[in-house]
Motif scaffolding. Structure first.
Motif, short mmCIF file in Angstrom:
data_model
loop_
_atom_site.label_atom_id
_atom_site.label_comp_id
_atom_site.label_asym_id
_atom_site.label_seq_id
_atom_site.Cartn_x
_atom_site.Cartn_y
_atom_site.Cartn_z
N LEU A 1 -6.26 6.19 -8.07
CA LEU A 1 -5.97 5.20 -7.02
C LEU A 1 -7.23 4.89 -6.24
O LEU A 1 -7.93 5.81 -5.77
CB LEU A 1 -4.88 5.70 -6.08
N VAL A 2 -7.54 3.60 -6.11
CA VAL A 2 -8.64 3.14 -5.27
C VAL A 2 -8.02 2.52 -4.02
O VAL A 2 -7.39 1.47 -4.09
CB VAL A 2 -9.51 2.09 -5.99
N PRO A 3 -8.14 3.18 -2.85
CA PRO A 3 -7.50 2.68 -1.63
C PRO A 3 -8.28 1.52 -1.02
O PRO A 3 -9.39 1.20 -1.45
CB PRO A 3 -7.52 3.90 -0.70
N GLN A 4 -7.69 0.89 -0.01
CA GLN A 4 -8.38 -0.20 0.68
C GLN A 4 -9.68 0.29 1.30
O GLN A 4 -10.71 -0.39 1.25
CB GLN A 4 -7.48 -0.79 1.76
N SER A 5 -9.65 1.45 1.92
CA SER A 5 -10.86 2.04 2.50
C SER A 5 -11.57 2.84 1.43
O SER A 5 -11.67 4.07 1.49
CB SER A 5 -10.51 2.93 3.70
N ALA A 6 -12.06 2.13 0.42
CA ALA A 6 -12.60 2.78 -0.78
C ALA A 6 -13.78 3.69 -0.47
O ALA A 6 -13.96 4.73 -1.12
CB ALA A 6 -13.02 1.71 -1.79
N SER B 1 0.83 -1.21 0.00
CA SER B 1 0.00 0.00 0.00
C SER B 1 0.86 1.25 0.00
O SER B 1 0.55 2.24 -0.68
CB SER B 1 -0.93 0.00 1.22
N SER B 2 1.93 1.24 0.76
CA SER B 2 2.83 2.40 0.79
C SER B 2 3.41 2.67 -0.59
O SER B 2 3.52 3.83 -1.03
CB SER B 2 3.96 2.18 1.80
N LEU B 3 3.78 1.60 -1.31
CA LEU B 3 4.32 1.78 -2.65
C LEU B 3 3.26 2.37 -3.59
O LEU B 3 3.57 3.26 -4.40
CB LEU B 3 4.83 0.45 -3.20
N LEU B 4 2.01 1.89 -3.49
CA LEU B 4 0.96 2.43 -4.34
C LEU B 4 0.77 3.92 -4.12
O LEU B 4 0.67 4.70 -5.07
CB LEU B 4 -0.36 1.70 -4.09
N TRP B 5 0.72 4.34 -2.87
CA TRP B 5 0.56 5.76 -2.58
C TRP B 5 1.77 6.56 -3.06
O TRP B 5 1.64 7.71 -3.50
CB TRP B 5 0.34 5.99 -1.08
N GLY B 6 2.94 5.94 -3.00
CA GLY B 6 4.13 6.61 -3.54
C GLY B 6 4.05 6.76 -5.05
O GLY B 6 4.44 7.80 -5.60
N LEU B 7 3.54 5.74 -5.74
CA LEU B 7 3.39 5.83 -7.19
C LEU B 7 2.33 6.84 -7.59
O LEU B 7 2.42 7.48 -8.64
CB LEU B 7 3.02 4.45 -7.76
N GLN B 8 1.31 7.01 -6.73
CA GLN B 8 0.25 7.95 -7.04
C GLN B 8 0.67 9.39 -6.78
O GLN B 8 0.14 10.33 -7.37
CB GLN B 8 -0.99 7.61 -6.19
N GLY B 9 1.65 9.57 -5.89
CA GLY B 9 2.17 10.91 -5.65
C GLY B 9 1.79 11.49 -4.31
O GLY B 9 2.29 12.56 -3.94
N SER B 10 0.91 10.81 -3.57
CA SER B 10 0.48 11.33 -2.27
C SER B 10 1.30 10.77 -1.12
O SER B 10 1.27 11.31 -0.01
CB SER B 10 -1.00 11.01 -2.02
N GLY B 11 2.01 9.67 -1.35
CA GLY B 11 2.78 9.04 -0.28
C GLY B 11 3.97 9.88 0.13
O GLY B 11 4.51 10.66 -0.67
N PRO B 12 4.42 9.73 1.37
CA PRO B 12 5.55 10.52 1.90
C PRO B 12 6.89 10.02 1.38
O PRO B 12 7.61 9.28 2.05
CB PRO B 12 5.42 10.33 3.41
N LEU B 13 7.23 10.42 0.19
CA LEU B 13 8.46 9.96 -0.44
C LEU B 13 9.68 10.59 0.26
O LEU B 13 9.82 11.80 0.32
CB LEU B 13 8.45 10.38 -1.92
N ARG B 14 10.54 9.72 0.83
CA ARG B 14 11.73 10.25 1.49
C ARG B 14 12.83 10.55 0.49
O ARG B 14 13.56 11.53 0.62
CB ARG B 14 12.24 9.25 2.53
#
Length: 538
Positions: A366-371, A323-336
């Motif tokens: 992106l469709v998250p787990q908590s859709a 899930s962290s990787l998906l959010w990183g690919l979408q652009g919203s994840g906290p990319l270090r």
């Protein structure tokens, strides 16, 4: 133990009953599997057994439901708490304390049990579930399988006669699901607890069931021996589909039984039908991606290229970093550190982490787990209309997609009143309406029956046929076998395997689908693969 006598349930505003004239009996110490199409009424049936229907849901209940002699008409859920334990789909959402030991004791505190009794039962439950080493662990730090076992333990300490579970393995990786099912079967066989399980991933539970209850889309419910019910059930796992097609009798319910029928197939010199992965342009280029949450490194130096025309399945145990990787690919994840560049649909290449939210949606969906968090309007029709308007698509586009995924959902129904699978279908339809060049989905098959998954598969293949890139993070090995061109496996935040679906999943005991296990060493993944090979490619 549980008796339903001519039970019908009609919710306020409904034109017909959700359940119609249901009569059934469940005896002590049975493991009961409840199956049916998405939205057919499985959760409603479970609710009648726990007293939540109609006391919490409203509507009208005709007939009688008796649990260990108590009629739910006169006994509200709190009056059944010593008899019935309920475990929902998301255990973490149901926890009210911070640690394992505190959670196991909480329910007994509400029942007013003495401290000495609580201490004794906590110790017994820790041993029964095999989680004594976790007694002081923080609930949020546990794996999905561990959380599910703690959720079961939190109701088990009250010594219920019945435990009702709604999709207990839907969010778990195959190994975690096996651990939970081992716990459930131990409760049934060693403690004579009656367990009622509603599950869409029937392949995981069917072989353990003593009886199956089938909920039809018209509200008609039938009960019987698993093999007898599965002959005509409108939802069935691959092992049953294979047995139906081959005409095996008795109908096998487990891989072991099916392998005995399939001996001749395993020596066929026929090459399997294979799909050539797409060679489209690279739409996503992730370089040395590192994602950190507080002190936890969730993704560690990942390099990943994703192509148009290809469906990639992202797999791995719970907590692997998917899930962290998906959010990183979408652009919203906290990319270090690292970078994610996206292109496609005639657009120039962009770094998605430099875009605002509105711009990102045009490049990556992106469709998250908590859709359901993405649903904010009052009706399904309003959500579909808004999706068409925001995406500048013809009116009815979203509604048509929704009807393919989960037909029959009324336009005037509030999204919060839908089942988990129906809500997911609405969100999927909304996201598919936007038609971005890259679509990321996190556990999209939770709550979907086999027909819903087939409809989702068709929608995703339609996207890739038009050059789109799709990534699906999932534990659903059967969906991966039918859908994915490529499989990427993560562990501890790193990529540990990457290749064509057949090559990756057939070699993995955990991720191999049922057909691969039945026909090994043949590299077949689906029932269609077997048909093609056995019939000589016709």
């Amino acid at each position: 133990m549980i008796e339903l006598d001519r039970v019908s349930v009609t919710f306020d505003g409904a034109t017909k009953p959700t359940l119609r004239d249901v009569s059934l009996r469940i005896d002590e110490g049975e493991l009961v599997l409840v199956i049916g199409r998405t939205g057919s009424g499985k959760s409603t049936l479970l609710g009648t057994m726990t007293g939540h229907v109609p006391h919490f849901t409203g509507g009208t209940l005709a007939g009688h439901v008796r649990v260990h002699g108590r009629d739910t008409r006169e006994h509200r859920p709190r009056d059944l708490a010593d008899l019935v334990g309920v475990v929902g789909q998301d255990p973490l959402a149901g926890f009210v304390t911070d640690t394992v030991e505190e959670e196991l004791a909480y329910g007994m505190e509400q029942l007013g049990l003495s401290a000495s009794t609580m201490r004794k039962r906590v110790e017994e439950t820790l041993d029964v579930l095999g989680i004594a080493d976790l007694r002081g662990a923080a609930l949020r730090d546990l794996s999905g399988g561990q959380q599910q076992r703690v959720a079961i333990g939190s109701v088990l300490t009250a010594h219920p006669k019945v435990i009702v579970l709604d999709e207990p393995t839907s969010a778990l990786d195959p190994t975690g699901a096996e651990d939970v099912l081992a716990t459930i079967t131990r409760l049934v066989h060693d403690l004579a607890v009656t367990v009622v399980v509603a599950e869409h991933r029937i392949e995981r539970v069917l072989q353990y069931a003593d009886t199956v209850i089938h909920v039809g889309v018209d509200g008609v419910v039938s009960q019987g021996d698993p093999a007898d019910v599965m002959i005509n059930a409108d939802v069935a796992p691959p092992v049953v589909e294979l047995g139906r097609w081959a005409g095996w009798s008795p109908l096998p319910l487990a891989v072991r039984d099916a392998r005995r029928h399939a001996v001749a197939w395993r020596t066929l010199p026929v090459a399997p039908r294979t799909e050539t992965p797409g060679d489209g342009p690279v739409l996503v280029a992730a370089k040395d991606v590192v994602i950190q949450h507080d002190a936890v490194l969730a993704v560690v130096g990942v390099d990943l290229s994703l192509r148009g025309g290809e469906i990639t399945a992202l797999m791995g145990r719970n907590g692997a970093g998917k899930s962290s990787l998906l959010w990183g690919l979408q652009g919203s994840g906290p990319l270090r550190s690292g970078s994610v560049h996206v292109s496609g649909s005639g657009r120039p290449e962009v770094d998605v982490h430099r875009l605002d939210a509105a711009q990102r949606r045009r490049h990556v969906g992106l469709v998250p787990q908590s859709a359901s968090d993405l649903l904010y309007l009052d009706t399904v029709g309003a959500e579909c209309h808004q999706a068409d308007r925001e995406s500048d698509r013809p009116l009815g586009t979203c509604r048509s997609l929704l009807d393919d995924l989960a037909p029959g959902i009324p336009d005037d129904r509030h999204p919060r009143d839908l089942s988990e699978g129906q809500r997911l279908a609405v969100v999927l339809a909304v996201q598919l309406t936007a038609d971005p060049p890259v679509l990321l989905l996190d556990e999209p098959t939770r709550g979907l029956d086999y027909s819903g998954k087939a409809a989702l598969r068709r929608a995703l293949h339609d996207l890739t046929a038009r050059g789109r890139c799709v990534v699906v993070s999932t534990h659903d090995v059967e969906f991966v076998a039918e859908t994915a061109d490529r499989v990427v496996v993560m562990a501890a935040g790193e990529l540990v395997a990457d290749g064509p679906t057949a090559r990756v999943v057939v070699s993995s005991p955990a991720f191999a689908p049922q057909v691969a296990k039945i026909t090994a060493p043949q590299p077949w993944l689906t029932v269609d693969d077997v048909r093609y090979a056995v019939e000589g490619g016709s």
